[in-house]
Design an enzyme around this catalytic site. Sequence first.
Site, PDB file in Angstrom:
ATOM      1  N   LYS A 165     -36.701  51.698 -50.815  1.00  0.00           N
ATOM      2  CA  LYS A 165     -35.822  51.382 -51.932  1.00  0.00           C
ATOM      3  C   LYS A 165     -36.401  51.938 -53.231  1.00  0.00           C
ATOM      4  O   LYS A 165     -37.520  51.592 -53.623  1.00  0.00           O
ATOM      5  CB  LYS A 165     -35.635  49.864 -52.051  1.00  0.00           C
ATOM      6  CG  LYS A 165     -35.170  49.188 -50.769  1.00  0.00           C
ATOM      7  CD  LYS A 165     -33.811  49.686 -50.329  1.00  0.00           C
ATOM      8  CE  LYS A 165     -33.331  48.940 -49.085  1.00  0.00           C
ATOM      9  NZ  LYS A 165     -31.996  49.351 -48.658  1.00  0.00           N
ATOM     10  N   LYS A 265     -22.051  49.131 -42.619  1.00  0.00           N
ATOM     11  CA  LYS A 265     -22.528  47.754 -42.584  1.00  0.00           C
ATOM     12  C   LYS A 265     -21.374  46.874 -42.109  1.00  0.00           C
ATOM     13  O   LYS A 265     -20.360  46.715 -42.790  1.00  0.00           O
ATOM     14  CB  LYS A 265     -23.024  47.327 -43.966  1.00  0.00           C
ATOM     15  CG  LYS A 265     -24.377  47.947 -44.321  1.00  0.00           C
ATOM     16  CD  LYS A 265     -25.136  47.041 -45.268  1.00  0.00           C
ATOM     17  CE  LYS A 265     -26.577  47.497 -45.418  1.00  0.00           C
ATOM     18  NZ  LYS A 265     -26.749  48.605 -46.341  1.00  0.00           N
TER      19      LYS A 265
END
Length: 368
Positions: A165, A265
């Site tokens: 990230k 997702k």
Amino acid sequence: MRITALTLWRVDLPLRKPYWLSGGRLRFDRLDSTVLRVETDAGLTGWGEGCPWGHTYLPAHGPGIRAGIETMAPAILGLDPRRPGVVERAMDLALPGHLYAKAPVDMAVLDIAAQAAGVPVSGLLGGAFEGATPAASSIATGTPAAMLADIEDYRARGYRVHSAKIGADPEADIARVRHLEANRLAGEEIYYDVNRAWTRAEAVTVMNALADLPVSFEQPCETLDDCAAIRPLTRHLIAIDERLETVADMLRIAREGIAELVNIKINRVGGLSRAARLRDLAIAHGMRIAVMPTGGTVLADTEAAHLAQTVSAPFRQRIWSCQDMIAVDPAPGRGARVVAGAMAAPESPGLGVAPDLDRLGAPTSRYA
């Protein structure tokens, strides 16, 4: 066969340690998950789970799932779970939008339908290909040294794919990527996930400063318009994550050449049935696919494992397992687990995992 009852549990999922993403602007310490049991008059039971990643990451939150199912319950009760398209249409009529609230219902219905057919859930989605799916770690935003230390911890557990990230400060992001790439092992993959944190200018600055490295960037900017604008100005592969929700989104991404990779997702897009449509469109346009839950327990991870294994090579890229990041487990030893850095879906009929009721505790609500 008819659906006779829906039972909900709110499950608190503390993370093993605080987690930062989107350049460190978002911190998470625990997740609010909803576990759903769907019962039938034939004695078959299906399980679903919905777990948005906190309340600040996207327009979805745990209480919204429970409120949405309460609203949709009268339209779901009495339907045949072997007809998931009919259940999906009933939910859409009872509650337009709110895809994340519909995902656990779709999951539980497909669990029942697969049990009735005597096949694993993957069998209803086209069938599983051989081989487990590479599992990716999730490395929180931090200093280059801290992020590498987290990767080394996952390496020790067999992981060879990592999602790092980044996003916040262009200079810091350039340093992070260069440090991690300099220490990347042979055969190891690191994907750089910005979680929408960059402006267009920041995205172009960072990506072009790293033009010499063969890396990819996930959701570099907030919108599809932003990502489309930087696409011709940069050379790296781009993945779309948060801005892929509907078939219309997928068609635009493909038509305009916005990205080469997509991250589906399941909870965000409304469940396995809708996710499978996105999968087919991505493959038709030559895009590699990552499949993930948005969060949750081994229930959500197992759902993702079923869909991921229906993606053929070379399109199947990776899966992510939230179970390694949370401090509780409602189904010890059951369901899809990461083994030697990869995850395989159960081959038994249905989802292949059910929680321990004692670990769930008292239900939050029941509709019958």
